[in-house]
Design a protein around this motif. Structure first.
Motif, PDB file in Angstrom:
ATOM      1  N   ILE A   1       0.830  -1.211   0.000  1.00  0.00           N
ATOM      2  CA  ILE A   1       0.000   0.000   0.000  1.00  0.00           C
ATOM      3  C   ILE A   1       0.862   1.258   0.000  1.00  0.00           C
ATOM      4  CG2 ILE A   1      -1.717   1.303   1.305  1.00  0.00           C
ATOM      5  CD1 ILE A   1      -2.849  -1.392   2.227  1.00  0.00           C
TER       6      ILE A   1
ATOM      7  N   GLU B   1      -6.368  -0.434  -8.248  1.00  0.00           N
ATOM      8  CA  GLU B   1      -7.360  -1.470  -7.946  1.00  0.00           C
ATOM      9  C   GLU B   1      -7.930  -2.062  -9.232  1.00  0.00           C
ATOM     10  OE1 GLU B   1     -11.501  -1.928  -5.404  1.00  0.00           O
ATOM     11  OE2 GLU B   1     -11.089  -0.109  -6.545  1.00  0.00           O
TER      12      GLU B   1
ATOM     13  N   LEU C   1      -6.624  -3.712  -4.115  1.00  0.00           N
ATOM     14  CA  LEU C   1      -7.134  -2.877  -3.035  1.00  0.00           C
ATOM     15  C   LEU C   1      -8.617  -3.127  -2.789  1.00  0.00           C
ATOM     16  CD1 LEU C   1      -5.498   0.634  -3.480  1.00  0.00           C
ATOM     17  CD2 LEU C   1      -4.991  -1.105  -1.788  1.00  0.00           C
TER      18      LEU C   1
ATOM     19  N   GLU D   1      -9.375  -1.012   2.266  1.00  0.00           N
ATOM     20  CA  GLU D   1      -8.012  -0.513   2.071  1.00  0.00           C
ATOM     21  C   GLU D   1      -8.020   0.875   1.438  1.00  0.00           C
ATOM     22  OE1 GLU D   1      -5.286  -4.526   1.555  1.00  0.00           O
ATOM     23  OE2 GLU D   1      -6.438  -3.797  -0.164  1.00  0.00           O
TER      24      GLU D   1
ATOM     25  N   THR E   1      -6.551   3.939   3.577  1.00  0.00           N
ATOM     26  CA  THR E   1      -5.426   4.663   2.995  1.00  0.00           C
ATOM     27  C   THR E   1      -5.754   6.142   2.850  1.00  0.00           C
ATOM     28  OG1 THR E   1      -4.718   2.681   1.803  1.00  0.00           O
ATOM     29  CG2 THR E   1      -3.850   4.779   1.034  1.00  0.00           C
TER      30      THR E   1
END
Length: 409
Positions: free
Chosen positions: A106, A230, A236, A240, A244
């Motif tokens: 990430i 993603e 993701l 997430e 994030t």
């Protein structure tokens, strides 16, 4: 090991450090603890045995050790039961508490947005927001630097980077404030918990809707970058993306807001350095690191290992926490000569105000730019800048900051 008398003295001294009423005298207490017990076992901070480190060399070694990870058990501090379930769940997914491979995956997605070159491109927009806020303060004829400048500036900047419309920034300021206060475990009340839950729900709903919008129409903002990754790899999840976005928002404004105010206070306490920067404003960019060394926002970092480690001859058993006092390390006289004096010409690039190692602050370049631009514009605009009243500190030790900084100009 320390004798019983010295252990007792160290315990009393650390209890004084933890006292919210002593924030204004924090650094002399750090010096005293470093001299008495530079590695000190403690059970009061976390409710279980931890090892408190105050020397720069020890702290730097711990933060750079890739075998050590964030202390996920620290999340227990945020667990208030069902009434605070949303906040606890969101905290557990923040980058701060993730270990590899999730952390590295990430972090890698957002690092490019915070490179020195990317930040340099944003300097004109930062300066425009700085000037807007200072114009407003000048029109009002008064300035609480925390409320009127230090806090609103970085949240406006990070919201713009994330593609959040300017009309929504006031809403984010409220959520960010309530989320941050919920994270201050020294001052949790039922009202603070309720506001923290509302902030989490607001963040989640907003960022999920924004992600859906970006899937339909990508831009060049941070949320578009997360969505694009993603779509290409499926890596993701919704959780997430939300977590994030939240850590980018919080980390992108809370500590920077603190550092702008702490730096200004520091300069006013060092009139020779203030005069130097006014006469040579080109030094302001390099001075930002000295501001951060002299008074850091992030005062505590926690690391834990699956195996025992040895630090300066002390064995730390597996599973026991190393608590790094970043602020104490940054005032260690063995690393920085005359550490209690702010010296804007000092070489301080190795300070621990941004952490070190795997969890080094990814927004460090942005923070340096905002601090340099903000403080530089402030002291240029107001040549008679001075304290209007005594600054007050927030009670938190983990994130050190001012509650108010009234100034006259």
């Amino acid at each position: 090991m320390l004798g019983q008398g010295s252990r007792s003295e160290a315990q009393e001294l650390f209890a004084t450090i933890l006292d919210p009423a002593r924030r204004g005298e924090l650094y002399p207490l750090y010096h005293a603890l470093r001299e008495l017990a530079p590695i000190h076992p403690d059970e009061t901070l976390l409710g279980r045995r931890a090892w408190i480190f105050t020397r720069f060399a020890d702290c730097d070694r711990i933060l750079r050790d890739l075998s050590l990870h964030s202390d996920r058990r620290a999340l227990e501090l945020f667990d208030s039961g069902a009434s605070g379930a949303s906040f606890y769940k969101m905290m557990s997914k923040l980058l701060l508490y993730l270990d590899p491979p999730d952390h590295d995956r990430i972090r890698g997605l957002v690092t490019k947005a915070f490179t020195p070159r990317a930040v340099e491109d944003r300097r004109p927009r930062i300066r425009r927001e700085v000037d807007r806020l200072l114009d407003r303060a000048e029109d009002a004829g008064k300035l609480d630097l925390v409320r009127d400048f230090g806090y609103p500036l970085p949240i406006a900047v990070i919201c713009e980077m994330m593609g959040i419309p300017s009309a929504d920034v006031p809403r984010f300021m409220g959520w960010a404030h309530d989320f941050a206060r919920r994270g201050d475990v020294s001052a949790v009340t039922e009202d603070v918990i309720a506001r923290g839950e509302a902030a989490c729900d607001g963040f989640r709903d907003y960022f999920l809707d924004l992600a859906k919008e970006r899937r339909r129409s990508l831009g060049d903002d941070l949320v578009s970058k997360l969505v694009r990754v993603e779509d290409e790899s499926g890596r993701l999840s919704d959780d997430e993306i939300v977590s994030t976005c939240v850590i980018l928002l919080q980390a992108g404004h809370e500590t920077t807001a603190d550092l702008i105010s702490l730096a200004t206070r520091g300069l006013l306490l060092h009139p020779d350095q203030l005069a130097l920067l006014r006469s040579a404003p080109e030094r302001m960019g390099a001075a930002a690191d000295e501001f951060i060394r002299w008074d850091s926002s992030v005062q505590i970092s926690q690391r834990v290992g699956a195996e025992a480690i040895e630090v300066a001859g002390q064995t730390i058993p597996a599973g026991e926490v190393c608590v790094v006092l970043n602020g104490a390390a940054n005032r260690d006289p063995h690393e920085f000569a005359s550490p209690d004096r702010m010296d804007v010409d000092r070489r301080t690039s190795g300070h621990l105000g941004f952490g070190m190692g795997r969890h080094f602050c990814l927004g460090a370049s942005l923070a340096r730019a905002e601090i340099g631009i903000a403080v530089g514009a402030l002291i240029e605009r107001f040549p008679r800048l001075d304290f209007e009243a005594e600054p007050t500190f927030r009670p938190s030790l983990f994130l050190r900051g001012l509650a108010s900084l009234p100034l006259r100009f």
